[in-house]
Design an enzyme around this catalytic site. Sequence first.
Site: not given
Length: 226
Positions: A15, A89, A128, A167, A179
């Site tokens: 995204k 969200r 990532r 992260r 999440r």
Amino acid sequence: MAVNILAFGPNGSGKGTQGAIVKDKYGSAHIESGAIFREHIKGGTELGKKAKEFIERGDLVPDEITIPMVLETLAKYKEQGWLLDGFPRSKAQAEALDAALKEAGMKLDYVLEIELDREIAKERIMGRRLCANDNNHPNHIAFDAIKPVEKDGKLVCRVCGGELSARADDQDESAIGKRHDIYYDTETGTMAAVNYFKAAGGSKVISVDGSVAIKEVTDAIVKQLD
Ligand code: AMP
């Protein structure tokens, strides 16, 4: 003219990468709620201190902190237009956003949704990496197209050579699970927000399959933009 876009997709769906391409087409500002929080944490602000523990656990930061923070940021970019990523969200945030947009006289042009299976999303998150210089420099250890490069025995940003980090909440399986629980929840979670804006009408909905190569996802999106 200002173009306003909502970008939806589970963490790990690409995204951020696709959002950066879309906002460039219209010159819209890229507003990422998660990135705003991370800036506050880095800067040691009061808001950052309050948000930190929630973020580390993978929980949502409470609405009384998040909603005003995002709405204030949107108001700053009213003339330029914006692409909003990471907000809303939940259904409650969707309703608050809808009401605020109406009150401010802002229209929503596009609702972008990147669809991705939960297991694939999880694998992608763990690989990532974040560039210290620019949030919009995509780096991922498992994708050839955006693989970091090696410099002096260290992996660095493939775009600018900047330092990379992972992260903490991306390396914690329980935080990832939380999440995703929030994202895929069609009752009160993010999918409920997606469905809220799809049903609201008035904006063009673009839903694409996020499981294919980055370039293919981009092509599928771009061809639906006016
Ligand atoms: P992200 O970078 O979008 O993955 O966001 C990182 C974290 O910031 C999330 O796991 C939440 O803890 C917090 N966060 C970001 N956006 C929101 C939001 N709209 N509502 C509540 N918390 C959020």
